[in-house]
Design a protein around this motif. Structure first.
Motif, PDB file in Angstrom:
ATOM      1  N   PHE A  25      46.390 -13.833  32.254  1.00 27.16           N
ATOM      2  CA  PHE A  25      45.961 -15.197  31.975  1.00 27.16           C
ATOM      3  C   PHE A  25      46.779 -15.788  30.838  1.00 27.16           C
ATOM      4  CE2 PHE A  25      43.432 -18.026  29.341  1.00 27.16           C
ATOM      5  CZ  PHE A  25      43.178 -19.026  30.253  1.00 27.16           C
ATOM      6  N   CYS A  26      47.156 -17.035  30.999  1.00 26.44           N
ATOM      7  CA  CYS A  26      47.835 -17.793  29.946  1.00 26.44           C
ATOM      8  C   CYS A  26      47.237 -19.195  29.964  1.00 26.44           C
ATOM      9  CB  CYS A  26      49.334 -17.840  30.215  1.00 26.44           C
ATOM     10  SG  CYS A  26      50.227 -18.844  29.025  1.00 26.44           S
ATOM     11  N   ASP A  27      46.697 -19.640  28.849  1.00 28.80           N
ATOM     12  CA  ASP A  27      45.962 -20.911  28.853  1.00 28.80           C
ATOM     13  C   ASP A  27      46.845 -22.149  28.965  1.00 28.80           C
ATOM     14  OD1 ASP A  27      46.983 -20.960  26.312  1.00 28.80           O
ATOM     15  OD2 ASP A  27      45.055 -21.056  25.291  1.00 28.80           O
ATOM     16  N   THR A  28      48.156 -21.970  29.025  1.00 31.26           N
ATOM     17  CA  THR A  28      49.016 -23.141  29.221  1.00 31.26           C
ATOM     18  C   THR A  28      49.401 -23.331  30.683  1.00 31.26           C
ATOM     19  OG1 THR A  28      51.023 -21.859  28.780  1.00 31.26           O
ATOM     20  CG2 THR A  28      49.978 -22.977  26.900  1.00 31.26           C
ATOM     21  N   ARG A  29      48.930 -22.466  31.539  1.00 31.19           N
ATOM     22  CA  ARG A  29      49.240 -22.598  32.964  1.00 31.19           C
ATOM     23  C   ARG A  29      48.131 -23.372  33.660  1.00 31.19           C
ATOM     24  NH1 ARG A  29      51.344 -16.866  33.231  1.00 31.19           N
ATOM     25  NH2 ARG A  29      53.462 -17.124  32.487  1.00 31.19           N
ATOM     26  N   PHE A  30      48.451 -23.877  34.831  1.00 33.64           N
ATOM     27  CA  PHE A  30      47.493 -24.694  35.554  1.00 33.64           C
ATOM     28  C   PHE A  30      46.542 -23.862  36.397  1.00 33.64           C
ATOM     29  CE2 PHE A  30      50.583 -28.444  35.260  1.00 33.64           C
ATOM     30  CZ  PHE A  30      49.947 -28.918  34.129  1.00 33.64           C
ATOM     31  N   ALA A  31      45.618 -24.537  37.044  1.00 30.13           N
ATOM     32  CA  ALA A  31      44.521 -23.903  37.771  1.00 30.13           C
ATOM     33  C   ALA A  31      44.998 -22.873  38.786  1.00 30.13           C
ATOM     34  CB  ALA A  31      43.666 -24.964  38.466  1.00 30.13           C
ATOM     35  N   GLN A  32      46.068 -23.169  39.495  1.00 29.07           N
ATOM     36  CA  GLN A  32      46.522 -22.230  40.519  1.00 29.07           C
ATOM     37  C   GLN A  32      46.933 -20.899  39.899  1.00 29.07           C
ATOM     38  OE1 GLN A  32      46.084 -21.993  43.548  1.00 29.07           O
ATOM     39  NE2 GLN A  32      47.448 -20.338  44.068  1.00 29.07           N
ATOM     40  N   ALA A  33      47.623 -20.933  38.769  1.00 28.50           N
ATOM     41  CA  ALA A  33      48.028 -19.692  38.102  1.00 28.50           C
ATOM     42  C   ALA A  33      46.802 -18.953  37.573  1.00 28.50           C
ATOM     43  CB  ALA A  33      49.002 -19.992  36.969  1.00 28.50           C
ATOM     44  N   LEU A  58      27.131  -7.252  37.453  1.00 29.76           N
ATOM     45  CA  LEU A  58      27.103  -8.231  38.534  1.00 29.76           C
ATOM     46  C   LEU A  58      27.501  -9.614  38.024  1.00 29.76           C
ATOM     47  CD1 LEU A  58      26.490  -8.885  41.480  1.00 29.76           C
ATOM     48  CD2 LEU A  58      24.101  -9.233  40.820  1.00 29.76           C
ATOM     49  N   VAL A  59      27.059  -9.958  36.836  1.00 32.91           N
ATOM     50  CA  VAL A  59      27.375 -11.272  36.266  1.00 32.91           C
ATOM     51  C   VAL A  59      28.891 -11.433  36.108  1.00 32.91           C
ATOM     52  CG1 VAL A  59      27.161 -12.709  34.196  1.00 32.91           C
ATOM     53  CG2 VAL A  59      25.160 -11.538  35.110  1.00 32.91           C
ATOM     54  N   PHE A  60      29.565 -10.382  35.683  1.00 32.85           N
ATOM     55  CA  PHE A  60      31.014 -10.440  35.518  1.00 32.85           C
ATOM     56  C   PHE A  60      31.699 -10.662  36.868  1.00 32.85           C
ATOM     57  CE2 PHE A  60      35.159  -8.223  35.414  1.00 32.85           C
ATOM     58  CZ  PHE A  60      35.800  -8.998  34.468  1.00 32.85           C
ATOM     59  N   VAL A  61      31.308  -9.897  37.863  1.00 30.26           N
ATOM     60  CA  VAL A  61      31.927 -10.005  39.189  1.00 30.26           C
ATOM     61  C   VAL A  61      31.671 -11.387  39.788  1.00 30.26           C
ATOM     62  CG1 VAL A  61      31.953  -9.077  41.544  1.00 30.26           C
ATOM     63  CG2 VAL A  61      31.823  -7.521  39.589  1.00 30.26           C
ATOM     64  N   VAL A  62      30.443 -11.857  39.692  1.00 33.34           N
ATOM     65  CA  VAL A  62      30.107 -13.180  40.237  1.00 33.34           C
ATOM     66  C   VAL A  62      30.867 -14.271  39.482  1.00 33.34           C
ATOM     67  CG1 VAL A  62      28.231 -14.863  40.510  1.00 33.34           C
ATOM     68  CG2 VAL A  62      27.879 -12.475  41.164  1.00 33.34           C
ATOM     69  N   THR A  63      31.021 -14.116  38.184  1.00 37.74           N
ATOM     70  CA  THR A  63      31.777 -15.089  37.392  1.00 37.74           C
ATOM     71  C   THR A  63      33.229 -15.149  37.853  1.00 37.74           C
ATOM     72  OG1 THR A  63      30.335 -14.780  35.476  1.00 37.74           O
ATOM     73  CG2 THR A  63      32.507 -15.719  35.053  1.00 37.74           C
ATOM     74  N   VAL A  64      33.844 -13.992  38.054  1.00 40.57           N
ATOM     75  CA  VAL A  64      35.237 -13.962  38.509  1.00 40.57           C
ATOM     76  C   VAL A  64      35.361 -14.614  39.887  1.00 40.57           C
ATOM     77  CG1 VAL A  64      37.171 -12.469  39.159  1.00 40.57           C
ATOM     78  CG2 VAL A  64      35.834 -11.940  37.117  1.00 40.57           C
ATOM     79  N   LEU A  65      34.460 -14.271  40.789  1.00 41.83           N
ATOM     80  CA  LEU A  65      34.483 -14.876  42.130  1.00 41.83           C
ATOM     81  C   LEU A  65      34.266 -16.391  42.052  1.00 41.83           C
ATOM     82  CD1 LEU A  65      32.401 -12.211  44.065  1.00 41.83           C
ATOM     83  CD2 LEU A  65      34.823 -12.731  44.422  1.00 41.83           C
ATOM     84  N   GLY A  66      33.314 -16.797  41.239  1.00 40.46           N
ATOM     85  CA  GLY A  66      33.024 -18.222  41.090  1.00 40.46           C
ATOM     86  C   GLY A  66      34.194 -18.989  40.499  1.00 40.46           C
ATOM     87  N   LEU A  67      34.840 -18.406  39.500  1.00 39.73           N
ATOM     88  CA  LEU A  67      35.997 -19.070  38.900  1.00 39.73           C
ATOM     89  C   LEU A  67      37.137 -19.206  39.905  1.00 39.73           C
ATOM     90  CD1 LEU A  67      36.012 -17.520  35.317  1.00 39.73           C
ATOM     91  CD2 LEU A  67      35.739 -19.936  35.904  1.00 39.73           C
ATOM     92  N   ALA A  68      37.351 -18.184  40.714  1.00 40.16           N
ATOM     93  CA  ALA A  68      38.406 -18.264  41.733  1.00 40.16           C
ATOM     94  C   ALA A  68      38.118 -19.412  42.701  1.00 40.16           C
ATOM     95  CB  ALA A  68      38.532 -16.939  42.475  1.00 40.16           C
ATOM     96  N   ASP A  69      36.871 -19.543  43.121  1.00 45.27           N
ATOM     97  CA  ASP A  69      36.500 -20.631  44.038  1.00 45.27           C
ATOM     98  C   ASP A  69      36.605 -21.996  43.362  1.00 45.27           C
ATOM     99  OD1 ASP A  69      36.051 -18.877  46.098  1.00 45.27           O
ATOM    100  OD2 ASP A  69      33.868 -18.894  45.908  1.00 45.27           O
ATOM    101  N   LEU A  70      36.087 -22.097  42.158  1.00 49.66           N
ATOM    102  CA  LEU A  70      36.122 -23.361  41.425  1.00 49.66           C
ATOM    103  C   LEU A  70      37.558 -23.828  41.200  1.00 49.66           C
ATOM    104  CD1 LEU A  70      34.704 -25.564  39.648  1.00 49.66           C
ATOM    105  CD2 LEU A  70      35.091 -24.004  37.735  1.00 49.66           C
ATOM    106  N   LEU A  71      38.413 -22.911  40.796  1.00 49.23           N
ATOM    107  CA  LEU A  71      39.796 -23.281  40.504  1.00 49.23           C
ATOM    108  C   LEU A  71      40.573 -23.653  41.764  1.00 49.23           C
ATOM    109  CD1 LEU A  71      40.456 -20.707  37.686  1.00 49.23           C
ATOM    110  CD2 LEU A  71      40.254 -23.188  37.442  1.00 49.23           C
ATOM    111  N   ALA A  72      40.157 -23.140  42.906  1.00 48.44           N
ATOM    112  CA  ALA A  72      40.775 -23.574  44.167  1.00 48.44           C
ATOM    113  C   ALA A  72      40.503 -25.060  44.378  1.00 48.44           C
ATOM    114  CB  ALA A  72      40.238 -22.750  45.335  1.00 48.44           C
ATOM    115  N   LYS A  73      39.297 -25.490  44.053  1.00 52.33           N
ATOM    116  CA  LYS A  73      38.945 -26.914  44.192  1.00 52.33           C
ATOM    117  C   LYS A  73      39.663 -27.763  43.147  1.00 52.33           C
ATOM    118  CE  LYS A  73      36.374 -26.303  47.679  1.00 52.33           C
ATOM    119  NZ  LYS A  73      36.961 -26.643  48.973  1.00 52.33           N
TER     120      LYS A  73
END
Length: 171
Positions: free
Chosen positions: A93-101, A145-160
């Motif tokens: 992760f690098c906070d200067t990259r965009f959502a796709q990265a 479970l919260v960690f796994v769901v968070t990662v999955l949720g972030l992947a979906d959110l960032l796709a949008k």
């Protein structure tokens, strides 16, 4: 005309107007909408209420720091083969990259999840004391479970977010 922040900082809109022989008053320079959408993510990451949005990529980066190169990297790849899984390149992760990265960090982490758990389980059982300690720490986090769901949720959110950003950049 649409620009990102650095163009405004360098006064590029005025420079371009001078080059084409027009007045800045006759143009409407503005921030690129897609860029502004992406910048919101950096602001959200700073929010004190949403600490999980900052902590999740930090956790993944910490995990990847132990398996991103050398023998541990090869062992992780071997764990993927052992469980019959395709291995996906580790992304940091690098906070200067965009959502796709950013999304790719989460997506590849989940795609390598079983291999990573298998790898750290093996280290937790057979590694040296220091190795067992960090493997146990990572497994503890990865089993939540919260960690796994968070990662999955972030992947979906960032796709949008990516879709919105790309739409805003169309002319």
């Amino acid at each position: 005309m649409a620009f990102d922040g650095q163009y405004f900082n360098l006064d590029v809109p005025r420079f371009l107007c001078d080059m084409i022989g027009t007045s800045v008053e006759w143009t409407m320079p503005g921030w690129d909408g897609g860029h502004r959408t992406e910048l919101v993510l950096a602001d959200v990451r700073k929010d004190e209420v949403l600490t999980w949005y900052k902590e999740t990529p930090e956790t993944i980066n910490e995990i990847h720091s132990k398996v991103g190169y050398g023998k541990n990297y090869e062992a992780l790849r071997a764990s993927a083969a052992k469980v019959g899984q395709t291995f996906y390149n580790l992304q940091t992760f690098c906070d200067t990259r965009f959502a796709q990265a950013e999304r790719k960090v989460y997506k590849n982490f989940i795609l390598n999840y079983l291999a990573s758990v298998t790898h750290f389980q093996e280290i937790a059982q057979n590694g040296k004391d220091e190795q067992r300690a960090y493997a146990g720490k990572f497994l503890s986090e990865m089993y939540k479970l919260v960690f796994v769901v968070t990662v999955l949720g972030l992947a979906d959110l960032l796709a949008k977010v990516k879709e919105v950003s790309l739409f805003q950049q169309t002319v």
